[in-house]
Design a protein around this motif. Structure first.
Motif, mmCIF file in Angstrom:
data_model
loop_
_atom_site.group_PDB
_atom_site.id
_atom_site.type_symbol
_atom_site.label_atom_id
_atom_site.label_comp_id
_atom_site.label_asym_id
_atom_site.label_seq_id
_atom_site.Cartn_x
_atom_site.Cartn_y
_atom_site.Cartn_z
ATOM 1 N N ILE A 161 13.739 1.896 -1.689
ATOM 2 C CA ILE A 161 14.127 3.303 -1.831
ATOM 3 C C ILE A 161 15.187 3.386 -2.922
ATOM 4 N N VAL A 162 14.915 4.236 -3.875
ATOM 5 C CA VAL A 162 15.832 4.394 -5.012
ATOM 6 C C VAL A 162 16.465 5.772 -4.905
ATOM 7 N N GLU A 163 17.780 5.825 -4.993
ATOM 8 C CA GLU A 163 18.448 7.130 -4.911
ATOM 9 C C GLU A 163 19.445 7.280 -6.023
ATOM 10 N N LEU B 138 18.056 12.576 -5.986
ATOM 11 C CA LEU B 138 16.654 12.213 -6.231
ATOM 12 C C LEU B 138 16.368 10.955 -5.418
ATOM 13 N N ARG B 139 15.289 10.986 -4.661
ATOM 14 C CA ARG B 139 14.928 9.796 -3.882
ATOM 15 C C ARG B 139 13.496 9.397 -4.229
ATOM 16 N N VAL B 140 13.319 8.133 -4.579
ATOM 17 C CA VAL B 140 11.985 7.614 -4.910
ATOM 18 C C VAL B 140 11.686 6.477 -3.938
ATOM 19 N N THR B 141 10.550 6.595 -3.257
ATOM 20 C CA THR B 141 10.150 5.553 -2.304
ATOM 21 C C THR B 141 8.916 4.853 -2.865
ATOM 22 N N VAL B 142 8.986 3.547 -2.966
ATOM 23 C CA VAL B 142 7.851 2.797 -3.522
ATOM 24 C C VAL B 142 7.582 1.564 -2.663
ATOM 25 N N ARG C 229 11.635 -6.107 -5.600
ATOM 26 C CA ARG C 229 12.240 -7.210 -4.836
ATOM 27 C C ARG C 229 13.595 -7.662 -5.383
ATOM 28 N N ARG C 230 14.253 -6.778 -6.156
ATOM 29 C CA ARG C 230 15.601 -7.127 -6.638
ATOM 30 C C ARG C 230 16.535 -5.981 -6.296
ATOM 31 N N PRO C 231 17.042 -5.986 -5.069
ATOM 32 C CA PRO C 231 17.872 -4.878 -4.635
ATOM 33 C C PRO C 231 19.182 -4.783 -5.417
ATOM 34 N N SER C 232 19.692 -3.560 -5.508
ATOM 35 C CA SER C 232 21.014 -3.340 -6.101
ATOM 36 C C SER C 232 21.594 -2.122 -5.395
ATOM 37 N N ALA C 233 22.742 -1.644 -5.882
ATOM 38 C CA ALA C 233 23.403 -0.526 -5.202
ATOM 39 C C ALA C 233 22.495 0.696 -5.128
ATOM 40 N N ALA C 234 21.771 0.972 -6.199
ATOM 41 C CA ALA C 234 20.925 2.171 -6.219
ATOM 42 C C ALA C 234 19.496 1.882 -5.773
ATOM 43 N N CYS C 235 19.148 0.617 -5.654
ATOM 44 C CA CYS C 235 17.758 0.242 -5.361
ATOM 45 C C CYS C 235 17.758 -0.535 -4.041
ATOM 46 N N LYS C 236 17.544 0.201 -2.936
ATOM 47 C CA LYS C 236 17.733 -0.450 -1.626
ATOM 48 C C LYS C 236 16.392 -0.846 -1.023
ATOM 49 N N PRO C 237 16.307 -2.075 -0.525
ATOM 50 C CA PRO C 237 15.059 -2.474 0.130
ATOM 51 C C PRO C 237 14.926 -1.757 1.469
ATOM 52 N N ASP C 238 13.690 -1.430 1.855
ATOM 53 C CA ASP C 238 13.467 -0.950 3.214
ATOM 54 C C ASP C 238 12.236 -1.674 3.768
ATOM 55 N N ALA C 239 11.794 -1.271 4.950
ATOM 56 C CA ALA C 239 10.728 -2.023 5.621
ATOM 57 C C ALA C 239 9.441 -2.031 4.802
ATOM 58 N N ASP D 20 0.808 -1.207 0.000
ATOM 59 C CA ASP D 20 0.000 0.000 0.000
ATOM 60 C C ASP D 20 0.848 1.269 0.000
ATOM 61 N N VAL D 21 2.155 1.124 0.020
ATOM 62 C CA VAL D 21 3.000 2.315 0.074
ATOM 63 C C VAL D 21 2.827 3.099 -1.215
ATOM 64 N N ARG D 22 2.488 4.370 -1.042
ATOM 65 C CA ARG D 22 2.254 5.201 -2.210
ATOM 66 C C ARG D 22 3.605 5.704 -2.727
ATOM 67 N N PRO D 23 3.858 5.586 -4.007
ATOM 68 C CA PRO D 23 5.144 6.048 -4.515
ATOM 69 C C PRO D 23 5.349 7.537 -4.219
ATOM 70 N N ARG D 24 6.561 7.879 -3.823
ATOM 71 C CA ARG D 24 6.850 9.273 -3.468
ATOM 72 C C ARG D 24 8.198 9.658 -4.066
ATOM 73 N N THR D 25 8.248 10.840 -4.616
ATOM 74 C CA THR D 25 9.488 11.314 -5.214
ATOM 75 C C THR D 25 9.922 12.587 -4.494
ATOM 76 N N GLU D 26 11.189 12.629 -4.090
ATOM 77 C CA GLU D 26 11.697 13.802 -3.370
ATOM 78 C C GLU D 26 13.041 14.216 -3.965
ATOM 79 N N VAL D 27 13.329 15.489 -3.804
ATOM 80 C CA VAL D 27 14.668 15.969 -4.155
ATOM 81 C C VAL D 27 15.354 16.352 -2.860
ATOM 82 N N ILE D 28 16.555 15.871 -2.656
ATOM 83 C CA ILE D 28 17.231 16.090 -1.374
ATOM 84 C C ILE D 28 18.500 16.919 -1.569
ATOM 85 N N PRO D 29 18.429 18.201 -1.203
ATOM 86 C CA PRO D 29 19.655 19.009 -1.217
ATOM 87 C C PRO D 29 20.291 18.935 0.169
#
Lengths: 201, 219
Positions: free
Chosen positions: B169-171, B130-134, B155-165, B104-113
């Motif tokens: 989270i993609v950065e 750029l951070r995208v949470t899905v 469900r396929r984590p990589s260096a830029a695609c990190k699993p969270d709870a 149910d996590v709603r995708p969210r896009t943020e810019v982090i300075p």
């Protein structure tokens, strides 16, 4: 090899047999009409769709969609064309939709779509050659442009005369003749090449 | 030997139901004609014996009855509304304060300075992140301009695609002053994107795949 039949025979036969469906329609019993139509044309529609899409999955998808469309449009069926021609006309549209969507998908995404499964059937020895030829033909047919493929399938797979095929496809009979005349040599070259490749193994 | 004339001209006459006088005196053309005849006799073999899904008629009726289901009467609407409201309250109390279900996590896009998070749409500059949470069922495709630069699969984590709870989270660093395009795709296709923004978006739409899109202009 299948025996060649004079074009039009099948259409005349089924048109003659559609009295029960028309009677159901006159009685506003659309559900019964659809039941009869699915029984009568279901397998034919499926094989037509398979010849057009070269995929058992897409053929099934097309068949079910065709009869959902038939149910929706039956009450407004004018009855000028034969029911068979009307169903095949709907089918042709659905096949072209599916073919277009499938091609767009394959072009956009570099990967090939999941490979279609060959029908898993036990084949007696004597059927192997015919079965192999049918598979090769289906694969070669899939390489034709959709309009040419539809013309060949309507004329020689569905055994429609050019006039009947014209009513289904909405193209002039002469145009369909030209498409078939251009498609058959390409089909023959493709079949020969694949047969030779198979024999060389 | 084949008769090219037959496959070029003779076959047109045959399809038109006309005579081809040339064929009578040409052995190769007669053979070619026989070959055509064999071909068209074999065409009805395509799909012969195939019958497809044995339950297909039942599925047609299911679809028809689903599409033509009678509209619920007024009291049913009221009952459905009351039930929905009750469920919403229970969910708010029981689940809303707890852990959000991953799907149910709603995708969210943020810019982090630096360390301060800002919402997308603000002025991002080169060097921001750029951070995208899905949720865990989403794929993420990120395009720099019209080129795909990052793809994260559910469900396929990589260096830029990190699993969270809750999912993933993609950065990535915004390295170029162009517009970045972010797609969060629910129930993504099994196949890979082609890499071109417009074509991939058109393919998603033509396949009726649900996705969320955001763009991030970078100065």
């Amino acid at each position: 090899m299948a025996m060649w039949k004079p074009p039009g025979d099948a259409a005349e036969q089924t048109a003659h047999d559609d009295g029960d469906i028309r009677a159901a329609l006159r009685a506003d019993d659309v559900r019964r009409a659809l039941t009869l139509m699915m029984k009568r044309y279901g397998d034919e529609v499926y094989r037509f769709a398979y010849a057009m899409t070269h995929s058992v999955h897409l053929a099934e998808e097309v068949r079910q969609q065709v009869f959902v469309d038939v149910f929706r449009d039956l009450p407004t069926f004018a009855g000028r064309a034969s029911l068979r021609a009307w169903v095949l006309g709907i089918m042709r549209h659905r096949c072209l939709d599916v073919t277009k969507r499938h091609r767009r998908w394959t072009n956009r995404f570099k990967n090939e779509p999941p490979a279609d499964e060959e029908p898993d059937e036990h084949e007696p020895e004597r059927e192997l050659d015919r079965s192999r030829l049918a598979k090769i033909l289906a694969a070669c047919l899939a390489k034709l442009a959709p309009a040419a493929r539809a013309a060949v399938v309507l004329r020689y797979h569905q055994d429609l005369s050019y006039d009947e095929a014209s009513a289904v496809a909405g193209d002039q009979a002469g145009t369909l003749q030209q498409r078939v005349a251009r498609a058959l040599p390409a089909l023959r070259r493709c079949v020969s090449a694949r047969m030779d490749a198979g024999a060389g193994r | 030997m084949t008769c090219e004339r037959y496959w070029r001209d003779g076959i047109v006459l045959v399809e038109r139901g006309l005579d081809d006088p040339h064929r009578d005196g040409c052995e190769d053309c007669r053979r070619a004609h026989v070959s055509r005849q064999e071909l068209i006799e074999a065409l009805p073999l395509i799909g012969a014996g195939l019958t497809g899904d044995p339950d297909w008629q039942a599925k047609v009726w299911q679809r028809i009855d689903g599409e033509h289901a009678p509209a619920p009467s007024r009291w049913r609407w009221q009952l459905a509304g009351a039930l929905a409201a009750a469920c919403a309250v229970v969910l708010w109390i029981g689940v809303g304060r707890g852990r959000v279900p991953p799907s149910d996590v709603r995708p969210r896009t943020e810019v982090i300075p630096g360390d301060v998070a800002m919402r997308s749409g603000s002025n991002a500059v080169v060097g921001d992140r750029l951070r995208v949470t899905v949720g865990e069922v989403h794929d993420v495709w990120i395009y720099r301009g019209d080129q795909l630069v990052l793809q994260c699969r559910a469900r396929r984590p990589s260096a830029a695609c990190k699993p969270d709870a809750h999912g993933m989270i993609v950065e990535m660093v915004l390295s170029t002053p162009v517009t970045y395009h972010v797609f969060s795709i629910e129930a993504p296709p099994a196949t890979l994107p082609g890499g071109k923004l417009d074509e991939d978006r058109a393919a998603l739409e033509s396949a009726s795949i649900h996705y969320r899109y955001e763009n991030v202009p970078v100065r």
